[in-house]
Design a protein around this motif. Structure first.
Motif, short mmCIF file in Angstrom:
data_model
loop_
_atom_site.label_atom_id
_atom_site.label_comp_id
_atom_site.label_asym_id
_atom_site.label_seq_id
_atom_site.Cartn_x
_atom_site.Cartn_y
_atom_site.Cartn_z
N MET A 121 0.85 -1.18 0.00
CA MET A 121 0.00 0.00 0.00
C MET A 121 0.89 1.23 0.00
SD MET A 121 -3.12 0.59 2.53
CE MET A 121 -4.31 1.82 2.27
N TYR A 122 0.49 2.26 -0.72
CA TYR A 122 1.27 3.47 -0.83
C TYR A 122 0.57 4.62 -0.11
CZ TYR A 122 -2.15 4.18 -4.56
OH TYR A 122 -3.31 4.30 -5.28
N SER A 123 1.32 5.67 0.17
CA SER A 123 0.77 6.82 0.87
C SER A 123 0.88 8.06 0.00
CB SER A 123 1.53 7.05 2.17
OG SER A 123 1.10 8.25 2.79
N LEU A 124 -0.19 8.83 -0.03
CA LEU A 124 -0.20 10.11 -0.72
C LEU A 124 -0.32 11.26 0.28
CD1 LEU A 124 -2.53 9.18 -3.72
CD2 LEU A 124 -0.06 9.46 -3.75
N LYS A 125 0.00 10.98 1.53
CA LYS A 125 -0.08 11.99 2.57
C LYS A 125 0.78 13.19 2.18
CE LYS A 125 0.20 12.73 7.49
NZ LYS A 125 0.47 12.16 8.79
N GLY A 179 -8.13 9.81 -1.95
CA GLY A 179 -8.38 10.22 -0.57
C GLY A 179 -8.13 9.10 0.42
N SER A 180 -8.47 7.88 0.03
CA SER A 180 -8.25 6.74 0.92
C SER A 180 -6.76 6.46 1.13
CB SER A 180 -8.95 5.49 0.39
OG SER A 180 -8.30 4.98 -0.74
N HIS A 181 -5.92 7.00 0.26
CA HIS A 181 -4.47 6.84 0.40
C HIS A 181 -3.81 8.08 0.98
CE1 HIS A 181 -4.09 2.86 -1.36
NE2 HIS A 181 -5.05 3.22 -2.19
N GLY A 182 -4.62 8.99 1.52
CA GLY A 182 -4.07 10.12 2.26
C GLY A 182 -3.99 11.45 1.55
N ALA A 183 -4.33 11.51 0.28
CA ALA A 183 -4.25 12.77 -0.45
C ALA A 183 -5.38 13.71 -0.03
CB ALA A 183 -4.33 12.53 -1.96
N LYS A 184 -5.10 15.00 -0.06
CA LYS A 184 -6.15 16.00 0.08
C LYS A 184 -6.73 16.19 -1.32
CE LYS A 184 -4.19 18.40 3.97
NZ LYS A 184 -3.61 19.63 4.47
N ILE A 185 -8.05 16.28 -1.40
CA ILE A 185 -8.73 16.31 -2.69
C ILE A 185 -9.40 17.67 -2.90
CG2 ILE A 185 -10.46 15.18 -4.13
CD1 ILE A 185 -8.14 13.35 -3.24
N ASP A 235 -19.35 13.34 1.41
CA ASP A 235 -19.01 11.91 1.33
C ASP A 235 -17.52 11.66 1.51
OD1 ASP A 235 -21.67 11.41 0.91
OD2 ASP A 235 -21.45 10.94 -1.23
N LEU A 236 -16.70 12.59 1.04
CA LEU A 236 -15.25 12.44 1.15
C LEU A 236 -14.73 12.91 2.50
CD1 LEU A 236 -14.34 13.63 -2.44
CD2 LEU A 236 -14.08 11.32 -1.55
#
Length: 63
Positions: A1-5, A29-35, A51-52
């Motif tokens: 699993m990767y992180s987009l934090k 978003g589930s991988h940490g990115a702000k959308i 929802d997000l």
């Protein structure tokens, strides 16, 4: 699993609940990115941000 934090993704056309843009927003978003989602449909746009959860910001596009 990767992180987009710490990363920010700008996705246009992501408001409709059955669209590919919303799916992409959910995934990133589930991988940490702000959308940041942009769309012309304010009702769907507000629903998408809800929802997000706290991961998303909206950008209403008007013509």
């Amino acid at each position: 699993m990767y992180s987009l934090k710490g990363q920010v993704a700008l996705i246009t056309g992501a408001a409709h609940p059955l669209g590919i843009g919303r799916s992409i927003a959910n995934h990133l978003g589930s991988h940490g990115a702000k959308i940041v989602i942009g769309d012309i449909d304010q009702t769907y746009l507000e629903s998408a941000v809800h929802d997000l959860e706290a991961k998303a910001y909206l950008l209403l596009v008007t013509m």
